[in-house]
Design a protein around this motif. Structure first.
Motif, PDB file in Angstrom:
ATOM      1  N   THR A 423       0.810  -1.205   0.036  1.00 20.45           N
ATOM      2  CA  THR A 423       0.230  -0.071  -0.195  1.00 20.45           C
ATOM      3  C   THR A 423       0.867   1.071   0.017  1.00 20.45           C
ATOM      4  O   THR A 423       0.589   2.297  -0.605  1.00 20.45           O
ATOM      5  CB  THR A 423      -0.772   0.046   1.213  1.00 20.45           C
ATOM      6  OG1 THR A 423      -1.815  -1.132   1.275  1.00 20.45           O
ATOM      7  CG2 THR A 423      -1.761   1.177   1.303  1.00 20.45           C
ATOM      8  N   GLY A 424       1.907   1.288   0.909  1.00 19.85           N
ATOM      9  CA  GLY A 424       2.668   2.348   0.795  1.00 19.85           C
ATOM     10  C   GLY A 424       3.426   2.639  -0.697  1.00 19.85           C
ATOM     11  O   GLY A 424       3.714   3.624  -1.170  1.00 19.85           O
ATOM     12  N   ILE A 425       3.669   1.592  -1.270  1.00 16.44           N
ATOM     13  CA  ILE A 425       4.376   1.689  -2.563  1.00 16.44           C
ATOM     14  C   ILE A 425       3.453   2.314  -3.893  1.00 16.44           C
ATOM     15  O   ILE A 425       3.540   2.981  -4.385  1.00 16.44           O
ATOM     16  CB  ILE A 425       4.979   0.543  -3.189  1.00 16.44           C
ATOM     17  CG1 ILE A 425       6.024  -0.363  -2.038  1.00 16.44           C
ATOM     18  CG2 ILE A 425       5.493   0.605  -4.645  1.00 16.44           C
ATOM     19  CD1 ILE A 425       6.226  -1.738  -2.312  1.00 16.44           C
ATOM     20  N   LYS A 426       2.306   1.686  -3.539  1.00 21.28           N
ATOM     21  CA  LYS A 426       1.098   2.342  -4.457  1.00 21.28           C
ATOM     22  C   LYS A 426       0.874   3.677  -4.255  1.00 21.28           C
ATOM     23  O   LYS A 426       0.706   4.455  -5.092  1.00 21.28           O
ATOM     24  CB  LYS A 426      -0.204   1.411  -3.990  1.00 21.28           C
ATOM     25  CG  LYS A 426      -0.127   0.143  -4.577  1.00 21.28           C
ATOM     26  CD  LYS A 426      -1.483  -0.766  -4.151  1.00 21.28           C
ATOM     27  CE  LYS A 426      -1.733  -2.216  -4.686  1.00 21.28           C
ATOM     28  NZ  LYS A 426      -2.960  -2.916  -4.219  1.00 21.28           N
ATOM     29  N   ALA A 427       0.758   3.893  -2.955  1.00 20.19           N
ATOM     30  CA  ALA A 427       0.740   5.503  -2.634  1.00 20.19           C
ATOM     31  C   ALA A 427       1.581   6.339  -3.289  1.00 20.19           C
ATOM     32  O   ALA A 427       1.414   7.423  -3.782  1.00 20.19           O
ATOM     33  CB  ALA A 427       0.315   5.631  -1.039  1.00 20.19           C
ATOM     34  N   MET A 428       2.887   6.168  -2.653  1.00 21.00           N
ATOM     35  CA  MET A 428       4.003   7.169  -3.209  1.00 21.00           C
ATOM     36  C   MET A 428       4.119   6.872  -4.886  1.00 21.00           C
ATOM     37  O   MET A 428       4.371   8.135  -5.428  1.00 21.00           O
ATOM     38  CB  MET A 428       5.121   6.414  -2.453  1.00 21.00           C
ATOM     39  CG  MET A 428       5.441   6.757  -1.029  1.00 21.00           C
ATOM     40  SD  MET A 428       5.100   8.333  -0.393  1.00 21.00           S
ATOM     41  CE  MET A 428       6.994   8.992  -0.332  1.00 21.00           C
ATOM     42  N   THR A 429       3.913   5.865  -5.406  1.00 18.84           N
ATOM     43  CA  THR A 429       4.102   5.722  -6.773  1.00 18.84           C
ATOM     44  C   THR A 429       2.944   6.586  -7.492  1.00 18.84           C
ATOM     45  O   THR A 429       3.322   7.520  -8.371  1.00 18.84           O
ATOM     46  CB  THR A 429       4.046   4.365  -7.282  1.00 18.84           C
ATOM     47  OG1 THR A 429       5.165   3.715  -6.582  1.00 18.84           O
ATOM     48  CG2 THR A 429       4.597   4.258  -8.825  1.00 18.84           C
ATOM     49  N   THR A 430       1.744   6.340  -7.053  1.00 11.43           N
ATOM     50  CA  THR A 430       0.785   6.897  -7.834  1.00 11.43           C
ATOM     51  C   THR A 430       0.498   8.517  -7.518  1.00 11.43           C
ATOM     52  O   THR A 430       0.142   9.115  -8.227  1.00 11.43           O
ATOM     53  CB  THR A 430      -0.673   6.256  -7.595  1.00 11.43           C
ATOM     54  OG1 THR A 430      -0.813   6.117  -6.013  1.00 11.43           O
ATOM     55  CG2 THR A 430      -0.697   4.737  -7.908  1.00 11.43           C
ATOM     56  N   LEU A 431       0.854   8.697  -6.250  1.00 12.53           N
ATOM     57  CA  LEU A 431       0.675  10.401  -5.766  1.00 12.53           C
ATOM     58  C   LEU A 431       1.707  10.918  -7.131  1.00 12.53           C
ATOM     59  O   LEU A 431       1.506  12.087  -7.386  1.00 12.53           O
ATOM     60  CB  LEU A 431       1.494  10.277  -4.510  1.00 12.53           C
ATOM     61  CG  LEU A 431       0.417  10.105  -3.341  1.00 12.53           C
ATOM     62  CD1 LEU A 431       1.073  10.225  -2.102  1.00 12.53           C
ATOM     63  CD2 LEU A 431      -0.809  11.231  -3.411  1.00 12.53           C
ATOM     64  N   THR A 432       2.834  10.249  -7.120  1.00 18.03           N
ATOM     65  CA  THR A 432       3.900  10.857  -8.104  1.00 18.03           C
ATOM     66  C   THR A 432       3.268  10.842  -9.576  1.00 18.03           C
ATOM     67  O   THR A 432       3.222  12.151 -10.247  1.00 18.03           O
ATOM     68  CB  THR A 432       5.266   9.984  -8.146  1.00 18.03           C
ATOM     69  OG1 THR A 432       5.944  10.218  -6.830  1.00 18.03           O
ATOM     70  CG2 THR A 432       6.009  10.838  -9.028  1.00 18.03           C
ATOM     71  N   THR A 433       2.677   9.838 -10.194  1.00 15.26           N
ATOM     72  CA  THR A 433       2.216   9.905 -11.628  1.00 15.26           C
ATOM     73  C   THR A 433       1.016  10.585 -11.811  1.00 15.26           C
ATOM     74  O   THR A 433       0.759  11.341 -12.637  1.00 15.26           O
ATOM     75  CB  THR A 433       1.968   8.429 -11.868  1.00 15.26           C
ATOM     76  OG1 THR A 433       1.091   7.917 -11.064  1.00 15.26           O
ATOM     77  CG2 THR A 433       3.431   7.508 -11.937  1.00 15.26           C
ATOM     78  N   ASP A 434       0.243  10.574 -10.671  1.00 16.70           N
ATOM     79  CA  ASP A 434      -1.057  11.536 -10.787  1.00 16.70           C
ATOM     80  C   ASP A 434      -0.870  13.103 -10.890  1.00 16.70           C
ATOM     81  O   ASP A 434      -1.353  13.663 -11.407  1.00 16.70           O
ATOM     82  CB  ASP A 434      -2.083  11.165  -9.718  1.00 16.70           C
ATOM     83  CG  ASP A 434      -2.789   9.861  -9.878  1.00 16.70           C
ATOM     84  OD1 ASP A 434      -2.482   9.106 -10.936  1.00 16.70           O
ATOM     85  OD2 ASP A 434      -3.511   9.367  -8.913  1.00 16.70           O
TER      86      ASP A 434
END
Length: 443
Positions: A423-434
């Motif tokens: 979940t942490g990886i998803k959050a940090m990665t998608t915050l960046t791309t979004d």
């Protein structure tokens, strides 16, 4: 949720194709980020176990920094080491022009003896304040590092599609350096990195960070807009009197009595002198020491405590009123008081506009999100967020059946549920791309 899992299974299978194949490119950056997070989960867990087994105190994170730097270099990034002290900073340049997003993880552990019985439990000892101490990742910074290492790999796999760049900041000494000396201002960790220009070359537009917590169930995210975590200062007071025999107190000046009166009077600083409508505040005395014998009134007494608020201006006002109160109460007894408040952390303030913009991203990354109440703990992420818009959030790491019973952060029994890392990886990665895509679409 089941539909999401099915979609992720499809994404994962597609992500096994070459990184920039036509099939992978057909997916959105967000979808690719979610898929990469799932695929990198096992790697992140292995990194965390390794880092957990080999913890390092603030400004001594040489092994951790070397592990991070080697990984980032293998991803083809520009990597700078020994930033501040042991910090590692890397720059991932996207294939398209756009803003710069910074992502931060702290690397340091705490002088705590581990009591978890994990197969990868720490047996490390390091020097702390002149003594050799047991060391443990009792606050979850090992999870932060592993999450950001995996995030870096996920984003590197789609660099040609990124409309902007990413700066990865692996920071030392968030908890403070192991050789800290009180000098009126603490200069370490984020504060030091900001002063040395970590948010420039290239200039950062926004910054994101997270912290794991035992207070939330595994994989849940908590956030807050505006003031989120307290500012803090270390309070030190030295009360000087005049030593005399305990049977003849009139021949001296009693610093013990003056100190007791100061402790009582300080409770009025918040309850009677501070406008708590602006921000809550706390003044607590944690230690008081003086004297050598039951029948001797000593020359001096020392005490220490903490000062916490949710507004830096209020913190300054409270500090001044503490000083004024202690000095005048001591003077009324014929004693003197020297007050030293060492400023540690500023108030962590999440940019309201950025927070509102990124909430849909957090909802996609986690099975549940909620607004957190004010947190009286402190974080030096605050110094980054004073310079550029920032968003800091909390990630739950406690299995639901252990919620409310789990050892809290900073305790010898603190545990991280590995299943939270994805979940942490998803959050940090998608915050960046979004964020990058949002800016690109708005231009």
């Amino acid at each position: 949720m089941y539909r999401l899992r099915s979609r992720l299974a499809l994404f994962i299978s597609l992500s096994l194709l070459p990184a920039f194949s036509a099939s992978a490119e057909a997916l959105s950056l967000n979808d690719r980020a979610l898929a990469a997070a799932e695929q990198l989960s096992d790697k992140a867990i292995a990194w965390r176990h390794d880092i957990h087994q080999h913890p390092e105190l603030g400004n001594q994170e040489t092994r951790t920094a070397a592990l991070v730097a080697a990984h980032l270099s293998s991803l083809g990034m520009e990597v700078e080491t020994n930033v501040g002290t042991t910090g590692v900073v890397a720059w991932l340049k996207g294939g398209k022009p756009g803003p710069v997003v910074a992502l931060r993880a702290d690397m340091d552990a705490l002088p705590v003896k581990e009591a978890t019985a994990l197969p990868y439990a720490s047996n490390t000892r390091q020097m702390y304040l002149g003594n050799e101490q047991d060391v443990m990742h009792a606050c979850g910074h090992d999870a932060h590092v592993a999450i950001l290492m995996a995030t870096a790999e996920a984003l590197a796999g789609m660099r040609e599609s990124l409309p902007g760049s990413v700066k990865f900041i692996f920071q030392p000494a968030e908890e403070g350096p192991s050789d800290y000396v009180y000098d009126g201002e603490r200069y370490f960790g984020a504060r030091q990195l900001v002063a040395e220009g970590v948010l420039h070359d290239p200039a950062v537009d926004v910054i994101f960070g997270l912290h794991v917590t035992a207070a939330l169930p595994t994989g849940m995210i908590a956030y807050r807009s505006g003031p989120t975590m307290a500012s803090s200062g270390d309070l030190h007071i030295r009360v000087r009197g005049k030593q005399t025999h305990g049977a003849q107190p009139w021949d001296g000046v009693d610093p013990v009595l003056a100190s007791a009166q100061i402790v009582t009077a300080l409770q009025g600083v918040v309850s009677r002198q501070t406008d708590i409508m602006q921000a809550p505040a706390v003044v607590s005395i944690g230690t008081i020491n003086g004297g050598t014998r039951h029948n001797i009134i000593p020359d001096e007494v020392t005490m220490s405590g903490t000062v916490r608020t949710f507004n830096d201006a209020v913190q300054a006002q409270v500090n001044e009123r503490i000083k004024n109160t202690a000095e005048h109460v001591a003077a009324a007894s014929g004693a003197t008081a020297e007050v030293n408040i060492v400023q540690n952390y500023a108030t962590t303030v999440n940019d309201p506009e950025l927070t509102a913009q990124m909430l849909p991203t957090l909802r996609r990354a986690a099975w549940n999100i909620a607004e957190t109440p004010l947190v009286t703990g402190s974080e030096d992420f605050s110094y980054y967020a004073k310079e550029v818009p920032g968003m800091f959030f909390f990630l739950g790491v406690t299995p639901t059946d252990n919620l409310g019973k789990a050892a809290p952060n900073h305790s010898p029994g603190f545990l991280v549920d590995d299943q939270a890392l994805v979940t942490g990886i998803k959050a940090m990665t998608t915050l960046t791309t979004d964020y990058l895509e949002h800016v690109a679409q708005s231009q």
